[in-house]
Enzyme design. Structure first.
Site: not given
Ligand code: SAH
Length: 345
Positions: A94, A107, A114, A118, A121, A162, A216, A292, A335
């Site tokens: 996406e 984006c 991934c 996290c 996520c 990532e 992050s 989110n 995400c």
């Molecule tokens: N892997 C990379 C980039 C992808 S995520 C990273 O970790 O930075 C992009 C950003 O969105 C990251 O800061 C991630 O932690 C955040 N993110 C992912 N899911 C989220 C959610 N449900 N609510 C808020 N931020 C989120």
């Protein structure tokens, strides 16, 4: 059968070498590069200044990637669009298109799935399937440019995956995206977001690119960070901060800290003080993201009033800070949520 070369993953110099290798004139490479990366054609047949015989030869020799649009959702709130694309092997990714006053931003995803895990996520729930090739990262931008009919000026690598876990392909992608024979997007308009792969942050700094690096962070102590991000078990904050400083020193670019606020987890006044202490010495810009919520987890965001008071206090502490505008919450904005929903169906 030997796998065909993916022609859209060859940067300009590599394409020149390849075209010479198959016995064609070097200038053909420039023509082809422009067809693929400036005019964004979807097949060799659209390259009308190449002979029919040469186009046939290319079809036999090369793979030509293109995405299939599976789904498009438009936010009624802010015009943000989410796209679900299918890759040649059937996997889906996406991408998000956001319209701002200063230009359009896309984006993109850097991997299918991934492996960082996290907790908040949605992208990581099914694990890593595979890396995206440079062509497949570019294709997301190219497809969206064609679909919207509008120029993309900013690219953020903040979708699924990532990016520093797909380091070599990411660098080819950046080189090609900024090439004057292609879309020629300025390095300064590209942001790469990482969960903090320390050795790769040092490697990226050595490239001396002018891209923005976003870390992050999400928590200010190793203990708290480990509860949200498994990668925090591998790299400590004491290792991350010097890696950030090194990136800023070598590139002259200010680092961004992303900080997804989770109610009762990382939003206390103590967190605020600790965040100040990490951000201020590095001159970092902090981007607060109210988490989110995803249905697989029960994390919730603090209310917006609290988020804004947190922001104001950081400002009083002389930290540059923004609150991420909530784009497209009505369309599975977080995400990986759209892809997950598609897979469940
Ligand atoms: N892997 C990379 C980039 C992808 S995520 C990273 O970790 O930075 C992009 C950003 O969105 C990251 O800061 C991630 O932690 C955040 N993110 C992912 N899911 C989220 C959610 N449900 N609510 C808020 N931020 C989120």
């Amino acid at each position: 059968m030997m796998e065909k070369t993916d022609i859209k993953s060859l940067d300009f110099l590599a394409l020149q070498a390849e075209i010479e290798r198959i016995g064609e004139k070097k200038f053909r490479a420039k023509q082809m590069y422009e067809w693929m990366h400036k005019h964004l054609v979807r097949s060799f047949d659209e390259m009308t200044n190449l002979s029919a015989a040469f186009r046939e030869k290319c079809k036999n020799e090369y793979e030509f990637t293109a995405l299939t649009l599976l789904r498009e959702q438009e936010s009624k709130i802010d015009g943000t669009k989410k796209f679900l694309f299918q890759l040649a092997d059937g996997n889906v990714v996406e991408s998000v298109w956001m319209k701002y006053k200063h230009g359009n931003s896309v984006c993109i995803s850097s991997q299918v799935g991934c492996r960082m895990g996290c907790k908040f996520c949605a992208s990581t729930i099914g694990g890593l399937v595979r890396n995206l090739k440079p062509s497949e990262m570019l294709d997301q931008i190219y497809a969206i440019t064609r679909l919207t009919g509008e120029r993309v000026s900013n690219v953020v690598v903040m979708g699924t995956g990532e990016p520093l876990d797909n380091y070599d392909n990411l660098l080819v992608f950046i080189r090609m995206l900024t090439d004057e024979n292609g879309l020629h997007i300025s390095q300064r308009n590209i942001t790469v977001s990482t969960c903090g792969l320390v050795p790769k942050m040092y490697a990226l700094a050595e490239e001396r690119l002018q891209i923005t690096l976003a870390l992050s962070l999400h928590a200010t102590t190793d203990e708290k960070r480990q509860k949200l991000m498994p990668i925090a078990n591998k790299y400590s904050i004491d290792e991350l901060m010097p890696a950030c400083k090194n990136y800023a020193d070598l590139t002259g670019r200010r680092i961004t800290f992303e900080y997804s606020m989770v109610k009762g987890v990382n939003d206390s006044q103590e967190d605020l003080r600790e965040l100040t202490e990490l951000a201020r010495p590095l001159g970092c810009h902090v981007n607060l993201i109210p988490v989110n919520p995803i249905k697989e987890r029960d994390f919730v965001a603090p209310d917006m009033q609290y988020v804004y008071s947190f922001k104001e206090k950081l400002e009083k502490n002389k930290v540059k800070v923004t609150v991420r505008r909530e784009m497209g919450r009505d369309i599975d904005g977080a995400c990986g949520q759209l892809r997950r929903r598609h897979m469940e169906e």
